[in-house]
Write an enzyme that holds these catalytic residues in place. Structure first.
Site, PDB file in Angstrom:
ATOM      1  N   LYS A  35       0.817  -0.849  -0.547  1.00 29.40           N
ATOM      2  CA  LYS A  35      -0.016  -0.297   0.131  1.00 29.40           C
ATOM      3  C   LYS A  35       0.740   0.952   0.068  1.00 29.40           C
ATOM      4  CE  LYS A  35      -0.560   0.267   4.799  1.00 29.40           C
ATOM      5  NZ  LYS A  35      -1.367  -0.072   6.195  1.00 29.40           N
ATOM      6  N   TYR A 252      16.842  29.181   9.332  1.00 32.25           N
ATOM      7  CA  TYR A 252      15.512  30.400   9.541  1.00 32.25           C
ATOM      8  C   TYR A 252      15.425  29.901  11.456  1.00 32.25           C
ATOM      9  CZ  TYR A 252      13.750  30.596   4.521  1.00 32.25           C
ATOM     10  OH  TYR A 252      13.760  30.583   3.294  1.00 32.25           O
TER      11      TYR A 252
END
Length: 354
Positions: A35, A252
């Site tokens: 899956k 950042y």
């Protein structure tokens, strides 16, 4: 030149992992779970590496049809069954096995016009409370399905919520064993149960994350003894090197500030590639045969690592974000998640080699 990041799929490692599982389960058969497009590895790329499986288990019709079109002729199981009655046309056409977990699905099967009866896995809710029939109604559901002309055979199916824990299968297994008098073929063992709960193996097991070389518990140490191998390596290169002084910050938000002079490197990998943005300073990155540490915030396209102890590192030096040298579980643990998520979240923009 293209950006240097890429994912490398290792088909031989898939074969190895499948063989390891085969040794663990005795006479039981293996559904290899594919899956989420093969846990992010790509069904088309990897299914041949798992062709020694007894069957493939997938999430939806698209994945099942893809496997048939690729040439797989063995059993295919739809883990969540069908989502509307019209899906039974495709299930019939491609000879798929479907799970059944709701009463509306029974009615749909009974009313369908099929070329031949289909195989059905009847989902028992043994305590996970996600999908499946309750213990009190299960025998009645089995009786209904076994008497339907459109049903060839039925198998008892359930799922464990805590198979990664000692004793984690005991209570649900007691509920499952309540139906032993029905003498149904049984498929209940997921990856954790395959490794740690031999008494759950029965007729079929569903091997998922272990096939891809990661741990059902999210901890690599828990599976180290089995010598499973990573099916995917995420690799990039160093694209810049800087020397910073004590008191200088990185990235950042200035989330990391150096307390001493450091040699740092910028790597062409960021959260837009599927690397976890929330990975903190200290998350391991493999470079030149050793673990280096992530520093500061992960950007969209780049991250920074400490190479103060790696004088041989230069621009262009390869870096492994996870893979054969650095287990994805170790990276995931630092990021507060599990290896499953990182593998499944690999971004489409990352080129894949195999």
């Amino acid at each position: 030149m293209p950006r240097p990041i890429r994912a490398i799929i290792h088909p031989h490692n898939l074969e190895h992992n499948l063989a390891v599982i085969r040794q663990k389960i005795g006479q039981a058969k293996i559904w290899s779970v594919m899956k989420a497009d093969g846990y992010g590895h790509g069904i088309k790329r990897i299914w041949r590496g798992l062709k020694a499986s007894d069957g493939f288990a997938v999430l939806d019709l698209h994945e099942a049809v893809l496997l048939r079109e690729e040439g797989w002729q063995g059993p295919i199981l739809l883990l969540e069954g069908f989502f509307q009655a019209a899906d039974l046309v495709v299930i019939d056409q491609y000879q798929l096995t479907t799970s059944v977990h709701s009463r509306w699905q029974l009615a749909a099967i009974e009313q369908a016009t099929l070329s031949q009866p289909i195989s059905v896995y009847i989902k028992l809710n043994s305590g996970m409370n996600r999908l499946g029939f309750s213990v009190s109604e299960y025998s009645d559901i089995v009786d209904q399905l076994t008497h339907m002309a459109n049903v060839a055979n039925v198998t008892l199916m359930s799922h464990f919520a805590n198979s990664d824990l000692p004793g984690g299968t005991q209570v649900p297994l007691e509920k499952i064993q309540h139906f032993s008098s029905l003498s149904l073929p049984t498929c209940i063992a997921n990856s954790g149960a395959v490794l740690w709960h031999q008494n759950t193996h029965y007729d079929w097991v569903r091997a998922g994350i272990v096939l891809y070389g990661a741990s059902p518990s999210g901890k690599w140490a828990d599976i180290a003894e089995y010598h499973l191998k990573a099916a995917m390596t995420l690799q990039s290169e160093i694209i810049a090197i800087h020397h910073i002084e004590a008191g200088q910050s990185i990235g950042y938000g200035s989330k990391f500030t150096s307390e001493k002079p450091m040699r740092i490197a910028t790597v062409a990998c960021g959260y837009a590639d599927g690397y976890p943005r929330h990975a903190p300073t200290g998350t391991p990155v493999w470079c030149q045969g050793r673990r280096c540490e992530l520093l500061g915030a992960v950007s969209m396209d780049m991250l920074t690592i400490d190479i103060s102890d790696c004088p041989e590192v230069t621009i262009g030096t390869p870096v492994e974000l996870w893979g054969e040298n650095l287990p994805v579980d170790d990276v995931a643990q630092f990021a507060g998640t599990i290896g499953y998520e990182l593998l499944c979240a690999l971004a489409r923009r990352v080129p894949i080699d195999f």
